[in-house]
Design a protein around this motif. Structure first.
Motif, mmCIF file in Angstrom:
data_model
loop_
_atom_site.group_PDB
_atom_site.id
_atom_site.type_symbol
_atom_site.label_atom_id
_atom_site.label_comp_id
_atom_site.label_asym_id
_atom_site.label_seq_id
_atom_site.Cartn_x
_atom_site.Cartn_y
_atom_site.Cartn_z
ATOM 1 N N THR A 160 0.807 -1.226 0.000
ATOM 2 C CA THR A 160 0.000 0.000 0.000
ATOM 3 C C THR A 160 0.836 1.270 0.000
ATOM 4 N N ASP A 161 2.083 1.155 0.468
ATOM 5 C CA ASP A 161 2.857 2.371 0.681
ATOM 6 C C ASP A 161 4.349 2.060 0.676
ATOM 7 N N ALA A 162 5.143 3.103 0.724
ATOM 8 C CA ALA A 162 6.604 2.972 0.685
ATOM 9 C C ALA A 162 7.241 3.102 2.069
ATOM 10 N N ALA A 163 6.474 2.907 3.131
ATOM 11 C CA ALA A 163 7.002 2.987 4.499
ATOM 12 C C ALA A 163 7.815 4.264 4.695
ATOM 13 N N ASP A 164 7.237 5.381 4.265
ATOM 14 C CA ASP A 164 7.912 6.668 4.368
ATOM 15 C C ASP A 164 6.973 7.695 5.006
ATOM 16 N N GLU A 165 7.338 8.973 4.925
ATOM 17 C CA GLU A 165 6.535 10.016 5.571
ATOM 18 C C GLU A 165 5.116 10.122 5.008
ATOM 19 N N ASN A 166 4.863 9.562 3.835
ATOM 20 C CA ASN A 166 3.519 9.567 3.246
ATOM 21 C C ASN A 166 2.777 8.251 3.454
ATOM 22 N N ALA A 167 3.336 7.360 4.239
ATOM 23 C CA ALA A 167 2.792 6.008 4.387
ATOM 24 C C ALA A 167 1.338 5.990 4.854
ATOM 25 N N ALA A 168 1.002 6.775 5.843
ATOM 26 C CA ALA A 168 -0.373 6.749 6.371
ATOM 27 C C ALA A 168 -1.382 7.185 5.320
ATOM 28 N N ASP A 169 -1.075 8.256 4.601
ATOM 29 C CA ASP A 169 -1.983 8.718 3.538
ATOM 30 C C ASP A 169 -2.115 7.677 2.443
ATOM 31 N N HIS A 170 -0.984 7.104 2.016
ATOM 32 C CA HIS A 170 -1.015 6.099 0.948
ATOM 33 C C HIS A 170 -1.731 4.832 1.408
ATOM 34 N N TRP A 171 -1.506 4.435 2.661
ATOM 35 C CA TRP A 171 -2.202 3.257 3.186
ATOM 36 C C TRP A 171 -3.715 3.493 3.141
ATOM 37 N N ASN A 172 -4.161 4.648 3.629
ATOM 38 C CA ASN A 172 -5.601 4.950 3.615
ATOM 39 C C ASN A 172 -6.171 4.925 2.202
#
Length: 191
Positions: A160-172
């Protein structure tokens, strides 16, 4: 979870209903929600093994990628506990006095998953140095229960995400994106 007719069937353990809709499960497959994190996953996995005696447990869930070559749905070959930090008794990732539980293997896939009770949002050099491909929050606990009870397990993770600072947004944004891919794979497994 007390249906004796499910004995010997396949059980899919997934953390939450936004990851996977249980209504879509093929015949002979039961989906059970564990809740988020290792404690919830271990608790429900143990109850599942004892009550249902499944022939196979499959963990489906979402993951952040550490190795940027991975995308879409991946099958996990090995899982480690990325947040076991009992130094100096054992190096990070290892449970003291239990070397058989350092790295659990499914016998399928190629991906290495690091499980821990944190949502990864920045680079962790340990993950890179130890060739961890993806990170999640439940798999190691489920695999641990399966190994202790001699139940085969497999795991599929949707990146879902790149385990970075945008991870939560990308996961959602992407949490439900792997469901169709997973159910396609399950058609073959459930036969």
């Amino acid at each position: 979870m007390n249906d004796p007719d499910m004995s010997g069937h396949i059980v899919v353990l997934t953390a939450i209903d936004t990851e996977l809709n249980k209504v879509r499960a093929p015949e002979g497959v039961e989906v059970i929600y564990t809740g988020v994190g290792k404690v919830n996953a271990a608790h429900v996995a143990a109850l599942t093994v004892l009550a249902l005696q499944p022939k196979l447990i499959i963990n489906y869930g979402t993951a952040g990628k550490i190795a940027h070559i991975h995308n879409g749905l991946v099958e996990v070959a090995h899982t480690v506990q990325r947040d076991m930090e009992a130094m100096p008794l054992a190096p990070r990732g290892r449970t003291p006095f239990s070397p058989e539980m350092d790295r659990l293997s499914s016998g399928h896939g190629t991906v290495v998953c690091g499980t821990g009770d944190s949502f990864v949002t920045s680079v962790d050099p340990w993950l890179v140095e130890n060739n961890i491909d993806i990170v999640d929050m439940e798999l190691f606990a489920i695999a641990h229960v399966c190994q202790r009870h001699n139940v085969p397990w497999r795991a599929f993770k949707f990146i879902t995400d790149a385990a970075d600072e945008n991870a939560a947004d990308h996961w959602n944004e992407n949490v439900a994106g792997g469901e169709d891919l997973f159910w396609e794979v399950m058609k073959d497994i459930a036969r």
